[in-house]
Design a protein around this motif. Structure first.
Motif, PDB file in Angstrom:
ATOM      1  N   MET A  79       0.837  -1.206   0.000  1.00  0.00           N
ATOM      2  CA  MET A  79       0.000   0.000   0.000  1.00  0.00           C
ATOM      3  C   MET A  79       0.873   1.257   0.000  1.00  0.00           C
ATOM      4  O   MET A  79       1.879   1.302   0.696  1.00  0.00           O
ATOM      5  CB  MET A  79      -0.870  -0.048   1.258  1.00  0.00           C
TER       6      MET A  79
ATOM      7  N   ALA B 231      -9.604  -0.989   2.389  1.00  0.00           N
ATOM      8  CA  ALA B 231      -8.772  -0.011   1.679  1.00  0.00           C
ATOM      9  C   ALA B 231      -8.575  -0.373   0.207  1.00  0.00           C
ATOM     10  O   ALA B 231      -8.119   0.446  -0.584  1.00  0.00           O
ATOM     11  CB  ALA B 231      -7.412   0.118   2.359  1.00  0.00           C
TER      12      ALA B 231
ATOM     13  N   LEU C 209      -9.274   1.319   8.801  1.00  0.00           N
ATOM     14  CA  LEU C 209      -8.890   0.912   7.450  1.00  0.00           C
ATOM     15  C   LEU C 209      -8.468  -0.536   7.516  1.00  0.00           C
ATOM     16  O   LEU C 209      -7.563  -0.883   8.269  1.00  0.00           O
ATOM     17  CB  LEU C 209      -7.703   1.741   6.966  1.00  0.00           C
TER      18      LEU C 209
ATOM     19  N   LEU D  35      -4.895  -3.038   4.767  1.00  0.00           N
ATOM     20  CA  LEU D  35      -3.813  -2.107   4.412  1.00  0.00           C
ATOM     21  C   LEU D  35      -2.561  -2.847   3.983  1.00  0.00           C
ATOM     22  O   LEU D  35      -1.606  -2.234   3.525  1.00  0.00           O
ATOM     23  CB  LEU D  35      -3.482  -1.204   5.606  1.00  0.00           C
TER      24      LEU D  35
ATOM     25  N   GLY E 218      -4.156   3.007  -2.428  1.00  0.00           N
ATOM     26  CA  GLY E 218      -4.276   3.604  -1.095  1.00  0.00           C
ATOM     27  C   GLY E 218      -4.887   4.982  -1.015  1.00  0.00           C
ATOM     28  O   GLY E 218      -5.180   5.468   0.067  1.00  0.00           O
TER      29      GLY E 218
ATOM     30  N   ALA F   4      -8.153   5.432   0.767  1.00  0.00           N
ATOM     31  CA  ALA F   4      -7.976   5.423   2.215  1.00  0.00           C
ATOM     32  C   ALA F   4      -7.564   6.806   2.707  1.00  0.00           C
ATOM     33  O   ALA F   4      -7.976   7.255   3.775  1.00  0.00           O
ATOM     34  CB  ALA F   4      -6.923   4.389   2.595  1.00  0.00           C
TER      35      ALA F   4
ATOM     36  N   ALA G  99      -5.703   0.475  11.967  1.00  0.00           N
ATOM     37  CA  ALA G  99      -5.453  -0.129  10.666  1.00  0.00           C
ATOM     38  C   ALA G  99      -5.345  -1.632  10.851  1.00  0.00           C
ATOM     39  O   ALA G  99      -4.732  -2.116  11.806  1.00  0.00           O
ATOM     40  CB  ALA G  99      -4.169   0.420  10.070  1.00  0.00           C
TER      41      ALA G  99
ATOM     42  N   THR H 218      -4.031  -5.048   9.127  1.00  0.00           N
ATOM     43  CA  THR H 218      -2.990  -5.296   8.125  1.00  0.00           C
ATOM     44  C   THR H 218      -2.763  -6.774   7.846  1.00  0.00           C
ATOM     45  O   THR H 218      -1.640  -7.188   7.573  1.00  0.00           O
ATOM     46  CB  THR H 218      -1.661  -4.664   8.585  1.00  0.00           C
TER      47      THR H 218
END
Ligand code: GDP
Length: 313
Positions: free
Chosen positions: A1, A240, A264, A267, A273, A276, A290, A292
């Motif tokens: 991202m 995202a 988000l 990610l 991105g 986002a 976030a 991930t």
């Protein structure tokens, strides 16, 4: 991202660094490049406009820092404006004075709500809290079971409704009717919060249903759940990876629910991105966390300043 955006922006600044003196036309050229980089990264047009006009105004204005050369000054301005569109200060959870703190999760189906519920619970537990999860997503097949699995992984109890009529249970029929044998999600949410209070859990996280697209019925259900449980935080979870649609979706949830913060998710993906980057600015609500990855620990508090530095690194 953000890799491509990051490369583009740092490339732009590299060109500036070679110059001893920076003229207004250099500034304009740089801003043009920043504009293209942001648009290419999928940042929403109004956000790009606002961003570039802020940078232009400040870069052409009399903002002189003795210690910085002109190129560094522009980088500093861009950095500060990026922090601003990402929401400024890091925003923490507001805990209720009288526990339990009620956190409601909302977002489209597949946005990552259920996964996030587990991560948030795990993170809170790690910080010494005693969270409980509530399965009020009765729309998606397996959402209740999925939350139970997530709760188990996080080591956090899950309040799940009993399925009323197991005998002759027909998932397809129940799914079509929207109840799936669990009763109504508003009562389930309310009972879940009650149960958390009874068990003296200090945070209760309520997972709610999403749909594939925004619709009035979904929004009404979420609004009814909000009225029933009076959450201290409503976290809107957004994938995202969905590109420009993120802004429109966020605005619809903002109108329908007036959420308090954004999460988000995904990610870790390779989306550009920009969408986002647009959500905080267009909704006026801070990005708080976030997500991930799919694992329970792949989760972080969102720090606008660190994210901006990462993009400009
Ligand atoms: P919900 O319908 O909003 O509850 O969404 P889920 O939590 O079920 O997530 C939908 C899919 O996205 C699942 O396959 C998850 O494993 C996956 N997922 C959720 N969060 C992330 C994330 O941060 N990164 C990645 N790569 N996948 C995620």
């Amino acid at each position: 991202m953000f890799n491509s955006l990051s490369d583009r922006l740092t490339g732009t600044f590299r060109n500036l660094r070679g110059k001893g003196r920076i003229t207004d036309s250099d500034v304009n050229m740089t801003i043009k490049e920043i504009r293209i980089a942001l648009l290419d990264a999928d940042v929403a047009l109004p956000v790009v406009r606002h961003f570039t006009s802020q940078v232009r105004e400040r870069a052409l204005g009399a903002e002189v820092h003795e210690a910085l050369n002109p190129a560094q000054q522009i980088v500093k301005i861009v950095n500060e404006e990026l922090v601003a569109i990402l929401g400024g200060e890091t925003r923490r959870i507001t805990f209720a004075k009288q526990p339990p703190t009620v956190i409601m999760l909302a977002g489209l189906q597949g946005s990552g709500k259920t996964t996030l519920a587990g991560k948030l619970a795990y993170w809170l537990k790690d910080q010494g809290h005693t969270p409980m999860l509530v399965a009020a997503d009765l729309q998606r097949p397996n959402a209740v079971t999925q939350l139970e699995v997530v709760g188990q992984r996080a080591g956090v109890p899950v309040y799940a409704p009993e399925r009323g009529n197991v005998e002759g249970y027909d998932a397809a029929v129940e799914y079509a009717s929207g109840t799936r044998g669990y009763g109504d999600p508003i009562s389930v949410a309310r009972q879940g919060v009650e149960e958390a209070r009874r068990q003296q859990r200090d945070v209760v996280i309520v997972d709610t249903a999403g749909r594939l697209a925004i619709d009035a019925e979904l929004m009404q259900q979420a609004a009814d759940i909000k009225d029933a449980i009076r959450p201290d935080e409503i976290l809107f979870v957004i994938d995202a990876m969905i590109g420009q649609a993120a802004v429109e979706t966020a605005e619809a949830f903002q109108r329908g629910l007036d959420f308090t913060g954004v999460v988000l998710s995904k990610l870790d993906g390779d989306a550009r991105g920009g969408a986002a980057l647009s959500v905080a600015e267009t909704t006026g609500k801070p990005i708080m966390f976030a997500s991930t990855g799919e694992q329970v620990k792949e989760f972080e508090v969102f720090h606008p300043d660190r994210m901006a530095s990462r993009i400009l690194d």
